[in-house]
Design a protein around this motif. Structure first.
Motif, PDB file in Angstrom:
ATOM      1  N   PHE A 263       0.825  -1.209   0.000  1.00 16.03           N
ATOM      2  CA  PHE A 263       0.000   0.000   0.000  1.00 16.03           C
ATOM      3  C   PHE A 263       0.859   1.259   0.000  1.00 16.03           C
ATOM      4  CE2 PHE A 263      -1.950   3.409   2.510  1.00 16.03           C
ATOM      5  CZ  PHE A 263      -3.064   3.681   1.726  1.00 16.03           C
ATOM      6  N   MET A 264       1.885   1.274   0.854  1.00 16.34           N
ATOM      7  CA  MET A 264       2.760   2.443   0.927  1.00 16.34           C
ATOM      8  C   MET A 264       3.499   2.655  -0.395  1.00 16.34           C
ATOM      9  SD  MET A 264       5.762   3.250   3.725  1.00 16.34           S
ATOM     10  CE  MET A 264       4.612   3.228   5.095  1.00 16.34           C
ATOM     11  N   GLY A 265       3.954   1.553  -1.011  1.00 13.63           N
ATOM     12  CA  GLY A 265       4.679   1.673  -2.276  1.00 13.63           C
ATOM     13  C   GLY A 265       3.817   2.229  -3.388  1.00 13.63           C
ATOM     14  N   ILE A 266       2.583   1.718  -3.526  1.00 11.86           N
ATOM     15  CA  ILE A 266       1.679   2.193  -4.578  1.00 11.86           C
ATOM     16  C   ILE A 266       1.298   3.652  -4.347  1.00 11.86           C
ATOM     17  CG2 ILE A 266      -0.620   1.913  -5.590  1.00 11.86           C
ATOM     18  CD1 ILE A 266      -0.366  -1.081  -5.062  1.00 11.86           C
ATOM     19  N   THR A 267       0.984   3.982  -3.094  1.00 10.31           N
ATOM     20  CA  THR A 267       0.580   5.364  -2.778  1.00 10.31           C
ATOM     21  C   THR A 267       1.715   6.349  -3.037  1.00 10.31           C
ATOM     22  OG1 THR A 267      -0.913   4.520  -1.064  1.00 10.31           O
ATOM     23  CG2 THR A 267      -0.372   6.859  -0.993  1.00 10.31           C
ATOM     24  N   LEU A 268       2.922   6.011  -2.564  1.00 10.87           N
ATOM     25  CA  LEU A 268       4.065   6.901  -2.771  1.00 10.87           C
ATOM     26  C   LEU A 268       4.432   7.006  -4.248  1.00 10.87           C
ATOM     27  CD1 LEU A 268       6.382   5.952   0.234  1.00 10.87           C
ATOM     28  CD2 LEU A 268       5.226   8.143  -0.139  1.00 10.87           C
ATOM     29  N   SER A 269       4.282   5.913  -5.001  1.00 10.79           N
ATOM     30  CA  SER A 269       4.588   5.955  -6.437  1.00 10.79           C
ATOM     31  C   SER A 269       3.680   6.945  -7.149  1.00 10.79           C
ATOM     32  CB  SER A 269       4.423   4.558  -7.056  1.00 10.79           C
ATOM     33  OG  SER A 269       5.391   3.669  -6.546  1.00 10.79           O
ATOM     34  N   PHE A 270       2.394   6.918  -6.813  1.00 13.19           N
ATOM     35  CA  PHE A 270       1.456   7.857  -7.431  1.00 13.19           C
ATOM     36  C   PHE A 270       1.779   9.292  -7.036  1.00 13.19           C
ATOM     37  CE2 PHE A 270      -2.530  10.274  -7.472  1.00 13.19           C
ATOM     38  CZ  PHE A 270      -2.929  10.087  -8.794  1.00 13.19           C
ATOM     39  N   ILE A 271       2.083   9.505  -5.753  1.00 11.78           N
ATOM     40  CA  ILE A 271       2.404  10.856  -5.280  1.00 11.78           C
ATOM     41  C   ILE A 271       3.654  11.384  -5.966  1.00 11.78           C
ATOM     42  CG2 ILE A 271       3.215  12.147  -3.262  1.00 11.78           C
ATOM     43  CD1 ILE A 271       1.309  10.464  -1.555  1.00 11.78           C
ATOM     44  N   TRP A 272       4.690  10.550  -6.081  1.00 12.57           N
ATOM     45  CA  TRP A 272       5.921  10.977  -6.753  1.00 12.57           C
ATOM     46  C   TRP A 272       5.661  11.272  -8.228  1.00 12.57           C
ATOM     47  CZ3 TRP A 272      11.508  10.528  -5.506  1.00 12.57           C
ATOM     48  CH2 TRP A 272      11.739  10.508  -4.128  1.00 12.57           C
ATOM     49  N   MET A 273       4.840  10.457  -8.896  1.00 14.05           N
ATOM     50  CA  MET A 273       4.551  10.686 -10.307  1.00 14.05           C
ATOM     51  C   MET A 273       3.824  12.009 -10.507  1.00 14.05           C
ATOM     52  SD  MET A 273       2.143   8.573 -12.959  1.00 14.05           S
ATOM     53  CE  MET A 273       0.700   9.393 -12.275  1.00 14.05           C
TER      54      MET A 273
END
Length: 461
Positions: A263-273
Motif C-alpha cells: 500500500f505504501m509503495g503504490i501510494t508513494l509511487s502515485f504521489i511521486w509521479m
C-alpha cells in the motif's frame, strides 16, 4: 522554417518569374540542398545549428530528451542498488567521475548520435548523484536536523539553475559550456574525495560498527565534541537491531509480502509521479510567456529557493503530512483557476504560484519518504519511486497535446491529479521527529505510533 524550394532548373530567370506569377503550384518543389541560414540572435550556438536538426530532422531533439529521461530511469534504480551494496560514498564519487568524463566527451561530439549516447550516460550519473545525496544527507544527521539538510540540498538545486543560466548567457557555445561544467565537476570530485564520509547507518547495516565509530568520531571532532559512553551504547543497540535485520535478510520480497509495504509503495509511487508531472508541467506551461530564455531559466530556478525554504520551515512546525496535503491542494486550485482567468498577467501569477506550491511539495515529499522506508532498502526503494517521478516527467509534455481539444485542459488535468495526490497522502503516517526505520517492522510501527507523534507535536507547540 523553409524546407523546400521551387525547382527552376532549366528555366531562365524571366521564364521562372512568369511561371511563378501565372501558376505557382505548377513548379516542382524539391528539398533545400544549399544549407540553411539560422537566426543566431538569441543563441549564438546550439545543437540544432551544429548538427542541422531542421526539416526532416527536427524531431531528433525530442528523441534526445526522451533518451535523457530513459537514462534517468536507469540511473535512479542502478545507483540505488549500487549505493546499498557498496556504500553511499563510493556511489557519489563514481557518478561524479562519470559526469566529468562524459561532460568532456560531449564537448567533442562529432555527430548527433554520439551526442545522444553521451547525454544518456550523463542522465544516469546526474540522477544517481541526486538520489544518493538526499539519502546520505539525511542518514548523517539527527531527526531534528533533517529539515536543514534537505533545505540545503534543495536550495543548491535552485542555485544551480540560476548559475547555469548565467554561464549559458556568458559562454557563447554549447560545447564550451559542457566543457566548463565538466571542469567544475572535476574540482567537486576532488573536494568530495576528502570531505564526503560514508554513511554510519549504512556501515552499521553492513555490520561494520568499528568503521561507523571512526566516521562518528571524525564528525564529533569536527564539531568540537566527544562521543560519550551513552552515545556508544546507543550505537551498540542500533547495531544489534541492524544485525537482526541482516539475519532476517530483508529484501524487496519483504515489501511485496507486506500489505503495508504494498500500500505504501503504490501510494508513494502515485504521489511521486504527480509531483514530477505537475512540476515539469508548470515549467513547460510558464516558459511560453515571451521573455528571454536565459532570464526564464533564472527566474524559475530562483522561485524554487523560497518555496523550498518555506516547505522546510513549515514542515518542522506543522508536520510532513499537513504540508504535503496543503501544497497539493493549493497547487491544484491554482491549476484549475489558470484556464478560466482572462487577464494574461493574472494567468502568469497563478501559474507561478502553482510552481511555488509544487516546489514546496517536492522537497517535503522526498524528506517524508526517506523517513518512511527502512535503512536496509532505502536507496533501492527511493530509486523505484524516482522512476515513477521520471514517468511523470515524460507524461507531462504529452498532456500538453490536450490543448488541441481545449486550451486549458492540460492544466486542469494537472490540478485534478494534484487533488488526488493530496487526499491520498492523508493515508500515510506522520514521521516528524521519529528515528529512521531500520526494518520493515519499524516501518509498520509508524502507523501505530502516529497518534503519539501528533500528541508530542502538540505538546511542543
Amino acid at each position: 522554417m523553409q524546407c523546400q524550394k521551387y525547382n527552376v532548373s532549366g528555366l531562365n530567370l524571366e521564364t521562372a518569374v512568369i511561371s511563378g506569377q501565372n501558376n505557382l503550384t505548377s513548379l516542382e518543389k524539391i528539398p533545400c540542398d544549399e544549407g540553411w541560414i539560422f537566426d543566431k540572435t538569441t543563441f549564438p550556438s546550439s545543437v540544432v545549428y551544429d548538427f542541422q536538426l531542421v526539416c526532416g530532422n527536427e524531431y531528433l531533439p525530442n528523441v534526445a530528451q526522451s533518451g535523457y529521461f530513459v537514462g534517468s530511469l536507469i540511473g535512479t534504480f542502478a545507483t540505488g542498488l549500487t549505493s546499498d551494496l557498496f556504500g553511499r560514498r563510493k556511489a557519489i564519487l563514481l557518478n561524479l567521475a562519470l559526469v566529468s568524463i562524459v561532460g568532456i566527451a560531449i564537448s567533442f561530439s562529432p555527430n548527433f548520435i554520439i551526442y545522444m549516447v553521451l547525454r544518456f550516460f550523463t542522465a544516469i550519473s546526474v540522477q544517481g548523484i541526486s538520489s544518493v545525496c538526499y539519502t546520505l544527507g539525511n542518514e548523517l544527521v539527527i531527526p531534528s536536523k533533517r529539515i536543514v539538510v534537505m533545505a540545503i540540498l534543495l536550495v543548491s538545486s535552485g542555485c544551480g539553475y540560476v548559475t547555469l543560466s548565467g554561464m549559458a548567457k556568458l559562454i557563447s557555445t554549447w560545447k564550451m559550456l559542457h566543457l566548463t561544467v565538466a571542469m567544475f565537476v572535476i574540482i567537486l570530485l576532488i573536494i568530495a574525495c576528502f570531505l564526503v564520509p560514508e554513511s554510519p547507518r549504512w556501515l552499521l547495516a553492513c555490520d561494520r560498527s568499528s568503521d561507523a565509530e571512526v566516521v562518528l568520531r571524525k564528525m564529533a571532532n569536527g564539531n568540537g565534541k566527544q562521543l560519550t559512553e551513552d552515545f556508544t551504547t546507543k550505537v551498540s543497540n542500533t547495531t544489534a537491531n541492524l544485525q537482526k535485520a541482516n539475519e532476517a535478510k530483508e529484501n524487496m520480497k519483504d515489501v511485496i509480502r507486506s500489505r503495508t509495504g504494498i500500500f505504501m509503495g503504490i501510494t508513494l509511487s502515485f504521489i511521486w509521479m504527480v509531483m514530477s508531472l505537475t512540476f515539469f508541467g508548470h515549467t513547460l506551461n510558464t516558459s511560453s510567456f515571451g521573455i528571454d530564455p536565459y532570464l526564464s531559466l533564472c527566474f524559475f530556478g530562483a522561485i524554487e529557493t523560497p518555496a523550498f525554504f518555506s516547505g522546510m520551515f513549515l514542515t518542522g512546525h506543522l508536520g510532513r503530512k499537513n504540508i504535503v496535503f496543503a501544497s497539493f491542494i493549493l497547487g491544484g486550485i491554482c491549476c484549475c483557476l489558470v484556464p478560466v482567468i482572462a487577464l494574461p498577467l493574472w494567468k502568469l501569477l497563478f501559474a507561478v504560484a502553482g510552481k511555488f506550491f509544487v516546489a514546496v511539495t517536492y522537497g517535503t515529499v522526498i524528506l517524508w519518504t526517506i523517513e518512511m522506508v527502512p535503512t536496509s532498502m532505502r536507496n533501492r526503494l527511493i530509486g523505484l519511486l524516482a522512476i515513477s517521478a521520471r514517468v511523470g516527467g515524460i507524461i507531462a509534455p504529452m498532456l500538453l497535446i490536450l490543448e488541441d481539444i481545449w486550451h486549458g485542459l492540460p492544466v486542469l488535468v494537472f490540478g485534478l491529479l494534484s487533488f488526488a495526490a493530496g487526499f491520498l497522502c492523508l493515508l500515510l503516517p506522520e514521521t516528524t521527529d521519529i528515528s529512521l526505520p531500520v526494518t520493515m517492522k519499524d516501518t509498520k510501527e509508524l502507523y501505530r505510533t502516529e497518534k503519539d507523534v501528533v500528541k508530542r507535536s502538540e505538546e511542543r507547540y
